[in-house]
Design a protein around this motif. Sequence first.
Motif, PDB file in Angstrom:
ATOM      1  N   GLU A  77     -13.012   8.875 -19.203  1.00  0.00           N
ATOM      2  CA  GLU A  77     -12.633   9.447 -20.504  1.00  0.00           C
ATOM      3  C   GLU A  77     -13.759  10.296 -21.093  1.00  0.00           C
ATOM      4  O   GLU A  77     -13.529  11.377 -21.625  1.00  0.00           O
ATOM      5  CB  GLU A  77     -12.263   8.334 -21.514  1.00  0.00           C
ATOM      6  N   LYS A  78     -14.990   9.790 -20.982  1.00  0.00           N
ATOM      7  CA  LYS A  78     -16.138  10.537 -21.520  1.00  0.00           C
ATOM      8  C   LYS A  78     -16.390  11.785 -20.671  1.00  0.00           C
ATOM      9  O   LYS A  78     -16.727  12.846 -21.194  1.00  0.00           O
ATOM     10  CB  LYS A  78     -17.380   9.651 -21.578  1.00  0.00           C
ATOM     11  N   LEU A  79     -16.204  11.658 -19.363  1.00  0.00           N
ATOM     12  CA  LEU A  79     -16.386  12.808 -18.472  1.00  0.00           C
ATOM     13  C   LEU A  79     -15.367  13.896 -18.800  1.00  0.00           C
ATOM     14  O   LEU A  79     -15.698  15.083 -18.776  1.00  0.00           O
ATOM     15  CB  LEU A  79     -16.252  12.384 -17.005  1.00  0.00           C
ATOM     16  N   ALA A  80     -14.138  13.492 -19.109  1.00  0.00           N
ATOM     17  CA  ALA A  80     -13.095  14.463 -19.456  1.00  0.00           C
ATOM     18  C   ALA A  80     -13.481  15.208 -20.735  1.00  0.00           C
ATOM     19  O   ALA A  80     -13.338  16.433 -20.820  1.00  0.00           O
ATOM     20  CB  ALA A  80     -11.750  13.757 -19.627  1.00  0.00           C
ATOM     21  N   LYS A  81     -13.989  14.487 -21.736  1.00  0.00           N
ATOM     22  CA  LYS A  81     -14.436  15.128 -22.996  1.00  0.00           C
ATOM     23  C   LYS A  81     -15.557  16.115 -22.703  1.00  0.00           C
ATOM     24  O   LYS A  81     -15.590  17.223 -23.245  1.00  0.00           O
ATOM     25  CB  LYS A  81     -14.953  14.070 -23.986  1.00  0.00           C
ATOM     26  N   PHE A  82     -16.513  15.703 -21.861  1.00  0.00           N
ATOM     27  CA  PHE A  82     -17.655  16.531 -21.479  1.00  0.00           C
ATOM     28  C   PHE A  82     -17.159  17.814 -20.807  1.00  0.00           C
ATOM     29  O   PHE A  82     -17.556  18.924 -21.165  1.00  0.00           O
ATOM     30  CB  PHE A  82     -18.538  15.711 -20.530  1.00  0.00           C
ATOM     31  N   ARG A  83     -16.255  17.660 -19.841  1.00  0.00           N
ATOM     32  CA  ARG A  83     -15.714  18.806 -19.105  1.00  0.00           C
ATOM     33  C   ARG A  83     -15.012  19.781 -20.044  1.00  0.00           C
ATOM     34  O   ARG A  83     -15.227  20.985 -19.982  1.00  0.00           O
ATOM     35  CB  ARG A  83     -14.753  18.303 -18.019  1.00  0.00           C
ATOM     36  N   GLU A  84     -14.174  19.240 -20.925  1.00  0.00           N
ATOM     37  CA  GLU A  84     -13.418  20.101 -21.847  1.00  0.00           C
ATOM     38  C   GLU A  84     -14.345  20.795 -22.835  1.00  0.00           C
ATOM     39  O   GLU A  84     -14.240  21.992 -23.049  1.00  0.00           O
ATOM     40  CB  GLU A  84     -12.362  19.286 -22.611  1.00  0.00           C
ATOM     41  N   LYS A  85     -15.244  20.037 -23.443  1.00  0.00           N
ATOM     42  CA  LYS A  85     -16.130  20.586 -24.479  1.00  0.00           C
ATOM     43  C   LYS A  85     -17.003  21.714 -23.929  1.00  0.00           C
ATOM     44  O   LYS A  85     -17.216  22.732 -24.581  1.00  0.00           O
ATOM     45  CB  LYS A  85     -17.016  19.476 -25.055  1.00  0.00           C
ATOM     46  N   GLU A  86     -17.514  21.545 -22.701  1.00  0.00           N
ATOM     47  CA  GLU A  86     -18.456  22.508 -22.126  1.00  0.00           C
ATOM     48  C   GLU A  86     -17.800  23.443 -21.109  1.00  0.00           C
ATOM     49  O   GLU A  86     -18.484  24.241 -20.486  1.00  0.00           O
ATOM     50  CB  GLU A  86     -19.638  21.766 -21.477  1.00  0.00           C
ATOM     51  N   ASN A  87     -16.493  23.307 -20.887  1.00  0.00           N
ATOM     52  CA  ASN A  87     -15.762  24.130 -19.922  1.00  0.00           C
ATOM     53  C   ASN A  87     -16.401  24.051 -18.530  1.00  0.00           C
ATOM     54  O   ASN A  87     -16.647  25.063 -17.877  1.00  0.00           O
ATOM     55  CB  ASN A  87     -15.691  25.583 -20.425  1.00  0.00           C
ATOM     56  N   LEU A  88     -16.667  22.832 -18.081  1.00  0.00           N
ATOM     57  CA  LEU A  88     -17.350  22.609 -16.806  1.00  0.00           C
ATOM     58  C   LEU A  88     -16.382  22.729 -15.636  1.00  0.00           C
ATOM     59  O   LEU A  88     -15.230  22.319 -15.736  1.00  0.00           O
ATOM     60  CB  LEU A  88     -18.007  21.221 -16.805  1.00  0.00           C
ATOM     61  N   LYS A  89     -16.883  23.274 -14.542  1.00  0.00           N
ATOM     62  CA  LYS A  89     -16.076  23.438 -13.333  1.00  0.00           C
ATOM     63  C   LYS A  89     -16.540  22.511 -12.206  1.00  0.00           C
ATOM     64  O   LYS A  89     -15.869  22.386 -11.196  1.00  0.00           O
ATOM     65  CB  LYS A  89     -16.141  24.888 -12.828  1.00  0.00           C
ATOM     66  N   VAL A  90     -17.691  21.885 -12.366  1.00  0.00           N
ATOM     67  CA  VAL A  90     -18.188  20.980 -11.328  1.00  0.00           C
ATOM     68  C   VAL A  90     -17.373  19.689 -11.366  1.00  0.00           C
ATOM     69  O   VAL A  90     -16.837  19.309 -12.403  1.00  0.00           O
ATOM     70  CB  VAL A  90     -19.690  20.648 -11.489  1.00  0.00           C
ATOM     71  N   THR A  91     -17.285  19.029 -10.231  1.00  0.00           N
ATOM     72  CA  THR A  91     -16.615  17.732 -10.161  1.00  0.00           C
ATOM     73  C   THR A  91     -17.552  16.683 -10.747  1.00  0.00           C
ATOM     74  O   THR A  91     -18.687  16.542 -10.301  1.00  0.00           O
ATOM     75  CB  THR A  91     -16.290  17.380  -8.687  1.00  0.00           C
ATOM     76  N   LEU A  92     -17.072  15.966 -11.760  1.00  0.00           N
ATOM     77  CA  LEU A  92     -17.861  14.907 -12.387  1.00  0.00           C
ATOM     78  C   LEU A  92     -17.218  13.565 -12.072  1.00  0.00           C
ATOM     79  O   LEU A  92     -16.004  13.411 -12.231  1.00  0.00           O
ATOM     80  CB  LEU A  92     -17.901  15.104 -13.905  1.00  0.00           C
ATOM     81  N   VAL A  93     -18.007  12.623 -11.610  1.00  0.00           N
ATOM     82  CA  VAL A  93     -17.491  11.283 -11.333  1.00  0.00           C
ATOM     83  C   VAL A  93     -18.317  10.253 -12.086  1.00  0.00           C
ATOM     84  O   VAL A  93     -19.493  10.477 -12.396  1.00  0.00           O
ATOM     85  CB  VAL A  93     -17.473  10.957  -9.815  1.00  0.00           C
ATOM     86  N   GLY A  94     -17.672   9.130 -12.385  1.00  0.00           N
ATOM     87  CA  GLY A  94     -18.332   8.066 -13.132  1.00  0.00           C
ATOM     88  C   GLY A  94     -18.649   6.869 -12.251  1.00  0.00           C
ATOM     89  O   GLY A  94     -17.870   6.499 -11.377  1.00  0.00           O
ATOM     90  N   ASP A  95     -19.809   6.283 -12.501  1.00  0.00           N
ATOM     91  CA  ASP A  95     -20.273   5.109 -11.757  1.00  0.00           C
ATOM     92  C   ASP A  95     -20.748   4.050 -12.746  1.00  0.00           C
ATOM     93  O   ASP A  95     -21.937   3.746 -12.814  1.00  0.00           O
ATOM     94  CB  ASP A  95     -21.410   5.539 -10.805  1.00  0.00           C
TER      95      ASP A  95
END
Length: 155
Positions: A77-95
């Motif tokens: 959920e936090k990664l999704a917010k990060f991606r949307e807010k910053e318009n990120l194209k890299v794959t982000l995964v959570g551990d």
Amino acid sequence: MSERLKPGDTAPAFTLPDADGNEVSLASHQGRKVIVYFYPAALTPGCTKQACDFTDNLEALASAGYDVIGVSPDKPEKLAKFREKENLKVTLVGDPSKETLAAYGAFGEKKLYGKTVTGVIRSTVVVGEDGTVEQAFYNVKATGHVAKIMRDLGV
């Protein structure tokens, strides 16, 4: 303290949830080179700078045969917010369990403002097509690191 990887080591396998909750595994990238970078927390200034640098250079890296995966202890959920807010194209995964972070030597004791703390060690590991470590960088700076990796890789 987890052991740091070095060139020639087999990159530890992982399967982690991305920002959409889909599973991403290192094995699914076999046959391509993968830059796996580890960062402390989404939506923080240094980590934002680093993720934006990777996004800005993603096309050049992809053209040179590299996929990029960013790993943090954050939940999808936090990664999704990060991606949307910053318009990120890299794959982000959570551990959240930090098992993958530890397996890559990216979790342990570090210095933070002069104090020794336990946490994520900003690190980048370049994995070859055969799943072995080609390069491993630890305690990297958030700013300028992507440019340095690209120079080192000849991209």
